[in-house]
Design a protein around this motif. Structure first.
Motif, short mmCIF file in Angstrom:
data_model
loop_
_atom_site.label_atom_id
_atom_site.label_comp_id
_atom_site.label_asym_id
_atom_site.label_seq_id
_atom_site.Cartn_x
_atom_site.Cartn_y
_atom_site.Cartn_z
N ASN A 1 31.46 48.99 45.63
CA ASN A 1 31.73 48.00 46.68
C ASN A 1 31.75 46.58 46.13
N LYS A 2 30.91 46.30 45.15
CA LYS A 2 30.91 44.98 44.54
C LYS A 2 32.22 44.74 43.77
N THR A 3 32.73 45.78 43.14
CA THR A 3 34.00 45.66 42.42
C THR A 3 35.13 45.38 43.41
N LEU A 4 35.15 46.10 44.52
CA LEU A 4 36.19 45.86 45.54
C LEU A 4 36.09 44.45 46.10
N LYS A 5 34.87 43.97 46.32
CA LYS A 5 34.67 42.61 46.83
C LYS A 5 35.16 41.58 45.81
N ALA A 6 34.86 41.80 44.54
CA ALA A 6 35.32 40.89 43.49
C ALA A 6 36.85 40.87 43.43
N LEU A 7 37.47 42.03 43.58
CA LEU A 7 38.93 42.13 43.60
C LEU A 7 39.50 41.34 44.77
N GLU A 8 38.87 41.45 45.93
CA GLU A 8 39.31 40.72 47.11
C GLU A 8 39.18 39.21 46.91
N ILE A 9 38.06 38.77 46.36
CA ILE A 9 37.83 37.34 46.13
C ILE A 9 38.86 36.78 45.16
N CYS A 10 39.09 37.51 44.06
CA CYS A 10 40.07 37.06 43.06
C CYS A 10 41.46 37.00 43.67
N SER A 11 41.81 38.01 44.42
CA SER A 11 43.13 38.07 45.05
C SER A 11 43.34 36.89 45.99
N GLU A 12 42.34 36.62 46.82
CA GLU A 12 42.43 35.50 47.76
C GLU A 12 42.52 34.16 47.04
N ALA A 13 41.91 34.06 45.86
CA ALA A 13 41.93 32.82 45.08
C ALA A 13 43.19 32.70 44.23
N GLY A 14 44.03 33.74 44.25
CA GLY A 14 45.27 33.70 43.47
C GLY A 14 45.06 33.98 41.99
N ILE A 15 43.96 34.62 41.65
CA ILE A 15 43.65 34.94 40.26
C ILE A 15 44.23 36.31 39.93
N PHE A 16 45.00 36.40 38.86
CA PHE A 16 45.54 37.68 38.43
C PHE A 16 44.39 38.61 38.06
N THR A 17 44.50 39.85 38.47
CA THR A 17 43.45 40.82 38.15
C THR A 17 44.05 42.05 37.48
N THR A 18 43.24 42.67 36.67
CA THR A 18 43.57 43.94 36.05
C THR A 18 42.41 44.88 36.35
N LYS B 1 50.57 45.03 33.40
CA LYS B 1 50.65 43.82 34.23
C LYS B 1 52.10 43.42 34.46
N ALA B 2 52.93 43.54 33.43
CA ALA B 2 54.35 43.23 33.59
C ALA B 2 54.96 44.13 34.66
N ALA B 3 54.63 45.41 34.62
CA ALA B 3 55.16 46.36 35.61
C ALA B 3 54.65 46.02 37.01
N ALA B 4 53.36 45.74 37.12
CA ALA B 4 52.78 45.48 38.43
C ALA B 4 53.28 44.18 39.05
N TYR B 5 53.35 43.13 38.25
CA TYR B 5 53.70 41.83 38.80
C TYR B 5 55.19 41.53 38.77
N GLU B 6 55.89 42.02 37.77
CA GLU B 6 57.30 41.69 37.60
C GLU B 6 58.23 42.84 37.98
N GLY B 7 57.67 44.05 38.12
CA GLY B 7 58.49 45.21 38.47
C GLY B 7 59.21 45.83 37.29
N ASP B 8 58.90 45.39 36.08
CA ASP B 8 59.56 45.90 34.87
C ASP B 8 58.55 45.86 33.73
N TYR B 9 58.22 47.02 33.20
CA TYR B 9 57.19 47.09 32.17
C TYR B 9 57.57 46.41 30.86
N LEU B 10 58.83 46.08 30.68
CA LEU B 10 59.25 45.37 29.47
C LEU B 10 59.37 43.86 29.68
#
Length: 144
Positions: free
Chosen positions: A26-43, A106-115
């Motif tokens: 649950n702490k990991t999910l909360k950290a993911l939510e906080i980062c996402s809301e702050a606009g921080i890229f996450t892996t 990250k390229a695949a997730a954010y850009e839609g193309d793994y290359l």
């Protein structure tokens, strides 16, 4: 800036047991939510062990549950992942391509193309180049 979080199971109890901390999932999910809301890229990093039934699939390269290692290794997708001359965007032009190559997930997730370019690359601007080079030079000296 980017943050890497660990999620070792889709099952909260399994994740907590692996991490040795009740509530870690649950702490990991909360950290993911906080980062996402702050606009921080996450892996999200996953440790794959035989202990868990959850085995993440990497649809870009293959699935060891249904394909042999050789089939995946020789696939067009896996060969493209290994060939850094096929990178596109900023990674294609980067002088560190041979030693870095960026994060293809990250390229695949954010850009839609793994290359494509890794949008969380820490060495995109010149000020970061010095940090990267200094770090590599320190490690090289330490090995001598």
């Amino acid at each position: 800036m980017s943050v890497k979080l660990s999620s070792d199971s889709v099952n909260p109890e399994s994740h907590d047991r692996f991490r040795g901390l009740n509530g870690a999932f649950n702490k990991t999910l909360k950290a993911l939510e906080i980062c996402s809301e702050a606009g921080i890229f996450t892996t999200v990093a996953t440790t794959v062990t035989a202990l868990f039934m959850f085995m993440p699939e990497y649809p870009l390269a293959g699935n060891l549950k249904t394909e042999s290692f050789g089939t995946i290794w020789n696939s067009t997708t896996f060969q493209a992942l290994c060939d850094r001359t096929r990178l596109r965007g900023e990674c294609e032009e980067c002088r560190f391509r041979a030693v870095c190559g960026g994060c293809r997930a990250k390229a695949a997730a954010y850009e839609g193309d793994y290359l494509d370019s890794d949008p969380t690359c820490p060495i995109r601007d010149e000020s970061q180049d010095a940090v990267f080079l200094s770090s590599r030079q320190s490690r090289t000296r330490a090995r001598r």
